[in-house]
Design a protein around this motif. Structure first.
Motif, PDB file in Angstrom:
ATOM      1  N   GLY A   1      14.214  96.768  81.243  1.00 14.66           N
ATOM      2  CA  GLY A   1      14.844  98.086  81.271  1.00 14.66           C
ATOM      3  C   GLY A   1      16.354  97.996  81.170  1.00 14.66           C
ATOM      4  N   ARG A   2      16.938  97.017  81.860  1.00 14.42           N
ATOM      5  CA  ARG A   2      18.385  96.831  81.781  1.00 14.42           C
ATOM      6  C   ARG A   2      18.803  96.371  80.386  1.00 14.42           C
ATOM      7  N   LEU A   3      17.977  95.554  79.755  1.00 12.17           N
ATOM      8  CA  LEU A   3      18.309  95.029  78.438  1.00 12.17           C
ATOM      9  C   LEU A   3      18.184  96.097  77.366  1.00 12.17           C
ATOM     10  N   ALA A   4      17.212  96.991  77.521  1.00 14.59           N
ATOM     11  CA  ALA A   4      16.972  98.010  76.506  1.00 14.59           C
ATOM     12  C   ALA A   4      18.052  99.073  76.495  1.00 14.59           C
ATOM     13  N   GLY A   5      18.639  99.395  77.643  1.00 13.02           N
ATOM     14  CA  GLY A   5      19.631 100.456  77.695  1.00 13.02           C
ATOM     15  C   GLY A   5      18.981 101.819  77.734  1.00 13.02           C
ATOM     16  N   ALA A   6      19.794 102.845  77.590  1.00 12.64           N
ATOM     17  CA  ALA A   6      19.306 104.222  77.747  1.00 12.64           C
ATOM     18  C   ALA A   6      18.660 104.763  76.483  1.00 12.64           C
ATOM     19  N   ASP A   7      19.114 104.334  75.296  1.00  9.62           N
ATOM     20  CA  ASP A   7      18.572 104.895  74.055  1.00  9.62           C
ATOM     21  C   ASP A   7      17.364 104.087  73.598  1.00  9.62           C
ATOM     22  N   GLU A   8      16.782 104.512  72.483  1.00  9.81           N
ATOM     23  CA  GLU A   8      15.609 103.836  71.941  1.00  9.81           C
ATOM     24  C   GLU A   8      15.945 103.069  70.672  1.00  9.81           C
ATOM     25  N   ALA A   9      17.199 102.729  70.482  1.00 10.90           N
ATOM     26  CA  ALA A   9      17.614 101.973  69.307  1.00 10.90           C
ATOM     27  C   ALA A   9      17.068 100.555  69.381  1.00 10.90           C
ATOM     28  N   PRO A  10      16.885  99.884  68.238  1.00  7.33           N
ATOM     29  CA  PRO A  10      16.416  98.490  68.261  1.00  7.33           C
ATOM     30  C   PRO A  10      17.374  97.600  69.055  1.00  7.33           C
ATOM     31  N   LEU A  11      16.816  96.611  69.675  1.00  6.61           N
ATOM     32  CA  LEU A  11      17.621  95.651  70.418  1.00  6.61           C
ATOM     33  C   LEU A  11      18.211  94.652  69.429  1.00  6.61           C
ATOM     34  N   GLU A  12      19.522  94.598  69.335  1.00  5.71           N
ATOM     35  CA  GLU A  12      20.193  93.660  68.439  1.00  5.71           C
ATOM     36  C   GLU A  12      20.519  92.375  69.197  1.00  5.71           C
ATOM     37  N   VAL A  13      20.111  91.253  68.623  1.00  7.52           N
ATOM     38  CA  VAL A  13      20.332  89.943  69.223  1.00  7.52           C
ATOM     39  C   VAL A  13      21.019  89.055  68.190  1.00  7.52           C
TER      40      VAL A  13
ATOM     41  N   LEU B   1      10.674  93.253  74.987  1.00 11.31           N
ATOM     42  CA  LEU B   1       9.463  92.449  75.142  1.00 11.31           C
ATOM     43  C   LEU B   1       9.190  91.622  73.884  1.00 11.31           C
ATOM     44  N   ALA B   2       9.511  92.167  72.726  1.00 12.78           N
ATOM     45  CA  ALA B   2       9.314  91.426  71.467  1.00 12.78           C
ATOM     46  C   ALA B   2      10.208  90.190  71.417  1.00 12.78           C
ATOM     47  N   LEU B   3      11.409  90.270  71.991  1.00  8.47           N
ATOM     48  CA  LEU B   3      12.289  89.110  72.068  1.00  8.47           C
ATOM     49  C   LEU B   3      11.646  88.017  72.922  1.00  8.47           C
ATOM     50  N   LEU B   4      11.106  88.393  74.080  1.00 10.53           N
ATOM     51  CA  LEU B   4      10.470  87.407  74.948  1.00 10.53           C
ATOM     52  C   LEU B   4       9.258  86.770  74.268  1.00 10.53           C
ATOM     53  N   ARG B   5       8.521  87.560  73.493  1.00  6.54           N
ATOM     54  CA  ARG B   5       7.369  87.005  72.775  1.00  6.54           C
ATOM     55  C   ARG B   5       7.811  85.990  71.727  1.00  6.54           C
ATOM     56  N   ASP B   6       8.889  86.277  71.020  1.00  8.03           N
ATOM     57  CA  ASP B   6       9.391  85.333  70.023  1.00  8.03           C
ATOM     58  C   ASP B   6       9.816  84.016  70.673  1.00  8.03           C
TER      59      ASP B   6
END
Length: 289
Positions: free
Chosen positions: A237-249, A204-209
């Motif tokens: 949900g699909r973008l985040a994956g199963a873990d809670e690691a930061p999303l790397e872009v 969601l933070a990516l979409l806000r940026d």
């Protein structure tokens, strides 16, 4: 609207107007990093520039140029965004630039040309406003930027609505960019690949940026209906994956440089004009032991 166009320019302007009201400041670190990397190329050029045109710099590029002692004019499709640059600012469409031929000796377009429908035509106009031997510096997102977001949205929309629409801007490939400069008539065209690594606490933070930077979806063929309520939760949900690691872009960039043609520029020799024959060079080489 011209249905043959890729982008809805009225939507681009509306997104820039909204971002200029304040949210764009939240993405200044990203815009600043991209601008610094692009302007670092000025340190490798021996000549001095006196007047520059900042195209769509969103208030980040113009101050950096002025700090270098370069008189700077800024333009943006959004009047409010153009005004953020301070100094002399003009509301102008990159597809119909209102500047006289040969009016500047430097043009800088940092992350600002990827919403243009006719990119070769826009580059031709930028070359026209340059004086002979003037320099263009431009950066543009290229593939595979936002590929994971594009795939997540497409898969989610297929799952919840049985079809998919364009929700992420198409980007060129870096190998295409030098050819675009050459096609536009620039001399000594170069397009280097660069990357900026980003990390987000959540998708969601990516979409806000993207929204805060004025980068919301402006594809002409976008679905203009209210999306299904489940679409974005499913995609995120699909973008985040199963873990809670930061999303790397990874922001993939083409850093483009090109010069307005001038009689004083070096040119490659035509066949047969060389003063040294290859066979003479080979004869002068020592025999291998």
């Amino acid at each position: 609207m011209d249905q043959s166009s890729i982008f809805d320019r009225r939507a681009v302007r509306a997104h820039r107007d909204r971002a200029a009201a304040g949210p764009v400041e939240r993405v200044f670190p990203i815009l600043s990093e991209a601008a610094d990397r692009l302007l670092d190329r000025l340190d490798d050029v021996s000549r001095r520039f006196h007047r520059a045109l900042d195209v769509g710099g969103r208030g980040v590029v113009a101050p950096r140029l002025r700090d270098r002692g370069i008189e700077t004019i800024s333009c943006d499709l959004s009047p409010a965004m153009a005004a953020r640059a301070g100094g002399l600012a003009v509301a102008a469409d990159e597809e119909w630039l209102p500047f006289a031929a040969g009016s500047v000796d430097l043009v800088v377009a940092s992350l600002s040309l990827h919403w243009v429908n006719d990119l070769p035509g826009a580059l031709i106009q930028l070359r026209r406003v340059l004086r002979p031997d003037g320099l263009l510096l431009a950066s543009i997102p290229v593939l595979p930027t936002l590929s994971s977001l594009r795939a997540a949205l497409m898969e989610a929309e297929m799952a919840v609505a049985g079809g998919a629409s364009a929700r992420v801007s198409p980007f060129p490939e870096v190998r295409d960019c030098a050819g675009l400069l050459q096609r536009a008539g620039f001399a000594l065209p170069v397009a280097d690949a660069d990357t900026i690594m980003l990390a987000y606490r959540s998708p969601l933070a990516l979409l806000r940026d993207l929204r805060d930077g004025g980068e919301a979806n402006a594809v002409m063929l976008r679905n203009r209906r209210v999306p299904p309520a489940a679409l974005f939760p499913e995609a995120l949900g699909r973008l985040a994956g199963a873990d809670e690691a930061p999303l790397e872009v990874v922001l993939h960039l083409a850093m483009m440089t090109g010069w307005a043609p001038s009689p004083d520029q070096p040119r490659p020799l035509k066949p047969g004009q060389g003063k040294v024959q290859l066979e003479d060079v080979l004869d002068a080489m020592p025999d291998p032991e």
